[in-house]
Design an enzyme around this catalytic site. Sequence first.
Site, mmCIF file in Angstrom:
data_model
loop_
_atom_site.group_PDB
_atom_site.id
_atom_site.type_symbol
_atom_site.label_atom_id
_atom_site.label_comp_id
_atom_site.label_asym_id
_atom_site.label_seq_id
_atom_site.Cartn_x
_atom_site.Cartn_y
_atom_site.Cartn_z
ATOM 1 N N LYS A 1 33.449 69.640 25.221
ATOM 2 C CA LYS A 1 32.987 70.691 25.442
ATOM 3 C C LYS A 1 31.490 70.356 25.124
ATOM 4 C CE LYS A 1 34.487 73.106 21.300
ATOM 5 N NZ LYS A 1 35.252 72.243 20.634
ATOM 6 N N ARG B 1 34.604 80.681 17.088
ATOM 7 C CA ARG B 1 35.722 79.674 16.397
ATOM 8 C C ARG B 1 36.474 80.601 15.382
ATOM 9 N NH1 ARG B 1 33.139 74.926 16.770
ATOM 10 N NH2 ARG B 1 33.688 72.799 15.933
ATOM 11 N N ARG C 1 32.598 57.893 19.447
ATOM 12 C CA ARG C 1 31.124 59.187 19.352
ATOM 13 C C ARG C 1 30.155 58.691 19.087
ATOM 14 N NH1 ARG C 1 32.509 65.229 19.416
ATOM 15 N NH2 ARG C 1 32.889 65.495 17.384
ATOM 16 N N ARG D 1 28.439 60.346 13.963
ATOM 17 C CA ARG D 1 28.547 61.720 12.707
ATOM 18 C C ARG D 1 29.453 61.728 11.656
ATOM 19 N NH1 ARG D 1 29.759 66.731 17.162
ATOM 20 N NH2 ARG D 1 30.578 67.333 14.639
ATOM 21 N N ARG E 1 39.930 68.412 11.076
ATOM 22 C CA ARG E 1 39.336 69.878 11.760
ATOM 23 C C ARG E 1 40.219 69.922 12.552
ATOM 24 N NH1 ARG E 1 34.315 65.967 13.503
ATOM 25 N NH2 ARG E 1 34.034 67.415 15.059
#
Length: 211
Positions: free
Chosen positions: A13, A88, A123, A156, A167
């Site tokens: 996203k 969300r 990431r 992260r 998540r």
Amino acid sequence: MRIILLGAPGAGKGTQAEVLSNKYGIPTISTGEMIRNALRQGTELGKEAKQYIDRGLLVPDEVVIEIVKERLEDPDCQKGFILDGFPRTVPQADALEKMGITVDKVLSIEVAEEKIIERMSGRRQCSRCGATYHIIYKPSRVENVCDVCGGELIMREDDAPETVKNRLEVYRKQTEPLKKYYEDKGLLVVAYGQEEVRDTTREVFKALGVE
Ligand code: ADP
Ligand code: ZN
């Protein structure tokens, strides 16, 4: 142009939001980024949010709703905006409606769950300015060094595999129902995430009906 981006964590996203933001000259409002900035700066909001983020849980609706509400009042949002990571939950979507905010399209970026877990492990984010990278799909010019500011790139904390599983579960339970919510309003469009960023972008433009 007012767009909401939906999609699992790691679906890309943020990356597509950046492309759309540059193309249309409108800001991206990323609640995740706003919260991480607050964390880096050690504000009250950051301190409160940390206990949730570290466990892969959502920050309470009231908190997020308030920061989005304030942000949407900024003058740069008048021409349009891309909401990345908000709403969300159904209560957040209801709150947006109550603010009198309508959107043109809700775009869901779909990626298979195995892919997501693989992607999140690659990431990286700049510890100084927050710019995002991926070791395979979007590498920095120099390994572990930010192209923008020279800061060190780190993973992260909430991208750790255990937290990612939480998540994804939170996504399925709390966020995925929004697809139906917006489908019922006739706003939902879907794009399938591809291996390459530019191929996903093509799908995104197709879904939005723009070239
Ligand atoms: P991703 O899309 O990769 O999960 P984000 O950067 O959007 O990551 O969000 C990171 C974390 O910030 C979430 O796991 C959650 O704890 C918090 N967060 C972001 N947006 C919201 C929101 N709209 N409501 C509640 N929590 C949020
Ligand atoms: Zn940087």
